[in-house]
Write a protein that holds these residues in place. Structure first.
Motif, PDB file in Angstrom:
ATOM      1  N   VAL A 180       1.120  10.960  16.453  1.00 27.44           N
ATOM      2  CA  VAL A 180       1.338   9.399  16.223  1.00 27.44           C
ATOM      3  C   VAL A 180       0.733   8.746  17.376  1.00 27.44           C
ATOM      4  CG1 VAL A 180       2.816   7.631  15.564  1.00 27.44           C
ATOM      5  CG2 VAL A 180       3.274   9.766  14.492  1.00 27.44           C
ATOM      6  N   GLY A 181      -0.057   7.844  17.404  1.00 30.38           N
ATOM      7  CA  GLY A 181      -0.595   7.355  18.442  1.00 30.38           C
ATOM      8  C   GLY A 181      -2.220   6.980  18.443  1.00 30.38           C
ATOM      9  N   ASP A 182      -2.770   7.077  19.331  1.00 30.83           N
ATOM     10  CA  ASP A 182      -3.940   6.776  19.540  1.00 30.83           C
ATOM     11  C   ASP A 182      -5.127   7.530  18.509  1.00 30.83           C
ATOM     12  OD1 ASP A 182      -3.733   4.557  21.101  1.00 30.83           O
ATOM     13  OD2 ASP A 182      -4.456   5.385  22.949  1.00 30.83           O
ATOM     14  N   ALA A 183      -4.770   8.900  18.727  1.00 29.56           N
ATOM     15  CA  ALA A 183      -5.660   9.964  18.135  1.00 29.56           C
ATOM     16  C   ALA A 183      -5.450   9.817  16.617  1.00 29.56           C
ATOM     17  CB  ALA A 183      -5.082  11.440  18.694  1.00 29.56           C
ATOM     18  N   TRP A 184      -4.239   9.293  16.087  1.00 24.62           N
ATOM     19  CA  TRP A 184      -4.277   9.391  14.842  1.00 24.62           C
ATOM     20  C   TRP A 184      -4.802   7.825  14.178  1.00 24.62           C
ATOM     21  CZ3 TRP A 184      -4.580   9.803   9.924  1.00 24.62           C
ATOM     22  CH2 TRP A 184      -4.369   9.036   8.913  1.00 24.62           C
ATOM     23  N   ALA A 185      -4.864   7.003  15.017  1.00 27.05           N
ATOM     24  CA  ALA A 185      -5.472   5.538  14.720  1.00 27.05           C
ATOM     25  C   ALA A 185      -7.013   5.729  14.775  1.00 27.05           C
ATOM     26  CB  ALA A 185      -5.335   4.623  15.895  1.00 27.05           C
ATOM     27  N   ALA A 186      -7.525   6.296  15.443  1.00 25.54           N
ATOM     28  CA  ALA A 186      -8.929   6.738  15.421  1.00 25.54           C
ATOM     29  C   ALA A 186      -9.197   7.569  14.183  1.00 25.54           C
ATOM     30  CB  ALA A 186      -9.385   7.524  16.827  1.00 25.54           C
ATOM     31  N   GLU A 187      -8.446   8.685  13.793  1.00 17.61           N
ATOM     32  CA  GLU A 187      -8.898   9.441  12.704  1.00 17.61           C
ATOM     33  C   GLU A 187      -8.520   8.293  11.268  1.00 17.61           C
ATOM     34  OE1 GLU A 187      -9.519  12.476   9.977  1.00 17.61           O
ATOM     35  OE2 GLU A 187     -10.103  11.907  11.897  1.00 17.61           O
ATOM     36  N   LYS A 188      -7.651   7.381  11.350  1.00 18.42           N
ATOM     37  CA  LYS A 188      -7.392   6.775  10.183  1.00 18.42           C
ATOM     38  C   LYS A 188      -8.677   5.705  10.035  1.00 18.42           C
ATOM     39  CE  LYS A 188      -4.245   3.238   8.122  1.00 18.42           C
ATOM     40  NZ  LYS A 188      -2.865   2.604   8.425  1.00 18.42           N
ATOM     41  N   GLU A 189      -9.393   5.293  11.196  1.00 18.62           N
ATOM     42  CA  GLU A 189     -10.331   4.474  11.244  1.00 18.62           C
ATOM     43  C   GLU A 189     -11.742   5.253  10.508  1.00 18.62           C
ATOM     44  OE1 GLU A 189     -12.656   0.950  11.092  1.00 18.62           O
ATOM     45  OE2 GLU A 189     -10.598   1.417  11.279  1.00 18.62           O
ATOM     46  N   ARG A 190     -11.739   6.518  11.116  1.00 19.42           N
ATOM     47  CA  ARG A 190     -12.920   7.418  10.596  1.00 19.42           C
ATOM     48  C   ARG A 190     -12.699   7.632   9.140  1.00 19.42           C
ATOM     49  NH1 ARG A 190     -14.279  12.118   8.895  1.00 19.42           N
ATOM     50  NH2 ARG A 190     -12.205  12.845   8.751  1.00 19.42           N
ATOM     51  N   LEU A 191     -11.582   7.746   8.667  1.00 21.64           N
ATOM     52  CA  LEU A 191     -11.378   8.127   7.110  1.00 21.64           C
ATOM     53  C   LEU A 191     -11.822   6.842   6.317  1.00 21.64           C
ATOM     54  CD1 LEU A 191      -7.716   9.912   7.089  1.00 21.64           C
ATOM     55  CD2 LEU A 191     -10.170  10.975   6.463  1.00 21.64           C
ATOM     56  N   LYS A 192     -11.521   5.795   6.759  1.00 16.45           N
ATOM     57  CA  LYS A 192     -11.916   4.475   6.096  1.00 16.45           C
ATOM     58  C   LYS A 192     -13.437   4.240   6.098  1.00 16.45           C
ATOM     59  CE  LYS A 192      -8.866   1.654   8.080  1.00 16.45           C
ATOM     60  NZ  LYS A 192      -8.011   0.580   8.256  1.00 16.45           N
ATOM     61  N   THR A 193     -13.863   4.184   7.345  1.00 17.38           N
ATOM     62  CA  THR A 193     -15.305   4.011   7.620  1.00 17.38           C
ATOM     63  C   THR A 193     -16.194   5.082   6.951  1.00 17.38           C
ATOM     64  OG1 THR A 193     -15.466   4.980   9.841  1.00 17.38           O
ATOM     65  CG2 THR A 193     -14.779   2.542   9.733  1.00 17.38           C
ATOM     66  N   GLY A 205     -15.736   6.452   4.463  1.00 17.36           N
ATOM     67  CA  GLY A 205     -15.462   6.480   2.771  1.00 17.36           C
ATOM     68  C   GLY A 205     -14.788   7.581   2.313  1.00 17.36           C
ATOM     69  N   GLU A 206     -14.377   8.551   3.087  1.00 18.47           N
ATOM     70  CA  GLU A 206     -13.442   9.683   2.502  1.00 18.47           C
ATOM     71  C   GLU A 206     -12.157   9.274   2.004  1.00 18.47           C
ATOM     72  OE1 GLU A 206     -13.257  12.826   5.821  1.00 18.47           O
ATOM     73  OE2 GLU A 206     -15.179  13.168   5.709  1.00 18.47           O
ATOM     74  N   ASN A 207     -11.650   8.395   2.589  1.00 16.42           N
ATOM     75  CA  ASN A 207     -10.334   7.691   2.107  1.00 16.42           C
ATOM     76  C   ASN A 207     -10.092   6.499   2.387  1.00 16.42           C
ATOM     77  OD1 ASN A 207      -7.853   7.222   0.773  1.00 16.42           O
ATOM     78  ND2 ASN A 207      -6.774   8.575   2.394  1.00 16.42           N
ATOM     79  N   PRO A 208     -10.874   5.367   1.635  1.00 12.78           N
ATOM     80  CA  PRO A 208     -10.576   4.145   1.898  1.00 12.78           C
ATOM     81  C   PRO A 208      -9.516   3.584   2.206  1.00 12.78           C
ATOM     82  CG  PRO A 208     -12.096   4.475   0.060  1.00 12.78           C
ATOM     83  CD  PRO A 208     -11.623   5.967   0.280  1.00 12.78           C
ATOM     84  N   SER A 209      -8.361   3.928   1.690  1.00 13.16           N
ATOM     85  CA  SER A 209      -6.863   3.425   2.219  1.00 13.16           C
ATOM     86  C   SER A 209      -6.583   4.053   3.285  1.00 13.16           C
ATOM     87  CB  SER A 209      -6.034   3.979   1.136  1.00 13.16           C
ATOM     88  OG  SER A 209      -5.690   5.393   1.116  1.00 13.16           O
ATOM     89  N   GLY A 210      -7.159   4.723   3.872  1.00 10.14           N
ATOM     90  CA  GLY A 210      -6.825   5.492   5.162  1.00 10.14           C
ATOM     91  C   GLY A 210      -5.548   6.130   5.333  1.00 10.14           C
ATOM     92  N   THR A 211      -4.844   6.451   4.437  1.00  7.83           N
ATOM     93  CA  THR A 211      -3.602   7.025   4.330  1.00  7.83           C
ATOM     94  C   THR A 211      -3.564   8.850   4.406  1.00  7.83           C
ATOM     95  OG1 THR A 211      -3.520   7.169   1.722  1.00  7.83           O
ATOM     96  CG2 THR A 211      -2.731   5.187   3.046  1.00  7.83           C
ATOM     97  N   VAL A 212      -2.441   9.076   4.850  1.00  7.08           N
ATOM     98  CA  VAL A 212      -2.363  10.392   4.702  1.00  7.08           C
ATOM     99  C   VAL A 212      -0.872  10.781   4.118  1.00  7.08           C
ATOM    100  CG1 VAL A 212      -3.832  11.279   6.839  1.00  7.08           C
ATOM    101  CG2 VAL A 212      -1.429  10.501   7.173  1.00  7.08           C
ATOM    102  N   PRO A 213      -0.703  12.090   3.548  1.00  3.32           N
ATOM    103  CA  PRO A 213      -1.799  13.128   3.928  1.00  3.32           C
ATOM    104  C   PRO A 213      -2.859  13.420   2.947  1.00  3.32           C
ATOM    105  CG  PRO A 213       0.142  13.789   2.349  1.00  3.32           C
ATOM    106  CD  PRO A 213       0.197  12.249   2.695  1.00  3.32           C
ATOM    107  N   ILE A 214      -3.802  14.031   3.434  1.00  4.19           N
ATOM    108  CA  ILE A 214      -5.023  14.425   2.563  1.00  4.19           C
ATOM    109  C   ILE A 214      -5.170  15.861   2.816  1.00  4.19           C
ATOM    110  CG2 ILE A 214      -6.309  12.216   2.887  1.00  4.19           C
ATOM    111  CD1 ILE A 214      -7.977  13.645   5.015  1.00  4.19           C
ATOM    112  N   VAL A 215      -5.705  16.330   1.515  1.00  2.00           N
ATOM    113  CA  VAL A 215      -6.071  17.851   1.526  1.00  2.00           C
ATOM    114  C   VAL A 215      -7.558  17.855   1.661  1.00  2.00           C
ATOM    115  CG1 VAL A 215      -6.065  19.866   0.375  1.00  2.00           C
ATOM    116  CG2 VAL A 215      -3.839  18.475   0.659  1.00  2.00           C
ATOM    117  N   VAL A 216      -8.313  18.538   2.512  1.00  5.11           N
ATOM    118  CA  VAL A 216      -9.655  18.737   2.438  1.00  5.11           C
ATOM    119  C   VAL A 216      -9.933  20.038   1.823  1.00  5.11           C
ATOM    120  CG1 VAL A 216     -11.741  18.756   3.701  1.00  5.11           C
ATOM    121  CG2 VAL A 216     -10.113  17.095   4.595  1.00  5.11           C
ATOM    122  N   ALA A 217     -10.640  19.896   0.687  1.00  2.80           N
ATOM    123  CA  ALA A 217     -11.131  21.344  -0.035  1.00  2.80           C
ATOM    124  C   ALA A 217     -12.561  21.767   0.562  1.00  2.80           C
ATOM    125  CB  ALA A 217     -10.994  21.129  -1.512  1.00  2.80           C
ATOM    126  N   THR A 218     -12.996  22.582   1.086  1.00  2.99           N
ATOM    127  CA  THR A 218     -14.232  23.222   1.391  1.00  2.99           C
ATOM    128  C   THR A 218     -14.755  24.395   0.444  1.00  2.99           C
ATOM    129  OG1 THR A 218     -13.754  22.292   3.579  1.00  2.99           O
ATOM    130  CG2 THR A 218     -15.738  23.691   3.466  1.00  2.99           C
TER     131      THR A 218
END
Length: 248
Positions: free
Chosen positions: A46-59, A61-74
């Motif tokens: 919890v902190g800067d690392a998560w804030a950066a990841e949340k912004e990345r998820l939104k920008t 388009g992977e998860n526009p809401s920026g919420t977690v959890p997410i599961v990434v299926a590859t």
């Protein structure tokens, strides 16, 4: 992308919460563990690392809401040289919807429409209960927390105990997967939320015993081997961290 049980690798992305709290991600994790669905974890402090990841998820388009959890299926496929390479990925946000979807992909549903329905019924109803816990636990004053424990929490426990009594299709759980003999997403939701109430001091195991159906479910769920192993390892990890802090 089409996820398949044989050709997909799952990465569970969430926050590394204090005290061993699960939150929504705990529900996701307990579901995957109980259903023996292979996954790895990517946890953000919890902190800067998560804030950066949340912004990345939104920008991104992977998860526009920026919420977690997410599961990434590859999806992993072979190339012309016979080596594996990753050629596609799918991001799955929202823990209940993802659990329901993965149950279908990995053949972990109950096999009966009504038995899946009772899982949805409780999982849908639990969302409001979770929101109340989050609000009072992380934003509430001491007075508000005391009032929650005295008034609102007993009402919620009475309601969910009655839902289990009325709708469960199994001796202990709402329903189970014939493949694993273990409970599904609605039970995972209630187990995770009850555990979070205990960890935040709103509820004790002795107090939970007053709600027979919930107590029986909780005790059985935490004995599922993969779940019990994760909890044991987490408790050891927290104890080691505490000892290291005290030593300093």
């Amino acid at each position: 992308m089409i996820i398949t049980a044989a050709a997909s690798k799952l990465v569970f992305t969430y926050l590394n919460l204090p005290l061993g709290l699960g939150g929504r991600g705990g529900v996701q994790r307990f579901f995957l563990l109980s259903q023996d669905i292979p996954f790895s974890e990517q946890l953000f402090p919890v902190g800067d690392a998560w804030a950066a990841e949340k912004e990345r998820l939104k920008t991104s388009g992977e998860n526009p809401s920026g919420t977690v959890p997410i599961v990434v299926a590859t999806r992993t496929m072979g190339n012309n040289h016979g080596d594996d390479h990753h050629d596609d990925r799918q991001v799955l946000p929202q823990h209940i919807a993802t659990a329901r979807y993965l149950a279908s992909v990995f053949d972990r549903n109950s096999g009966d429409a009504y038995k899946d329905y009772v899982q949805d019924l409780v999982a849908d109803e639990y969302q409001g209960f979770r929101d109340k816990w989050v609000a009072v636990s992380f934003s509430g004053t001491d007075e508000e927390k005391a009032k929650y424990r005295q008034d609102e929490l007993p009402k919620q426990l009475v309601k969910f105990d009655a839902l289990y009594q009325q709708f469960k299709t199994h001796d202990t759980f709402l329903s189970v997967s014939p493949k694993t003999k273990n409970p599904l997403w609605g039970d995972a939701a209630m187990f995770g939320l009850l555990r979070d109430h205990i960890l935040t001091g709103h509820l004790t195991l002795d107090e939970l015993k007053a709600y027979d159906h919930l107590s029986t479910m909780y005790q059985a769920y935490e004995k599922i081997p993969a779940v019990a192993n994760w909890i044991d390892n987490k408790e050891k990890e927290l104890a080691a961290q505490s000892a290291a802090t005290n030593a300093n």
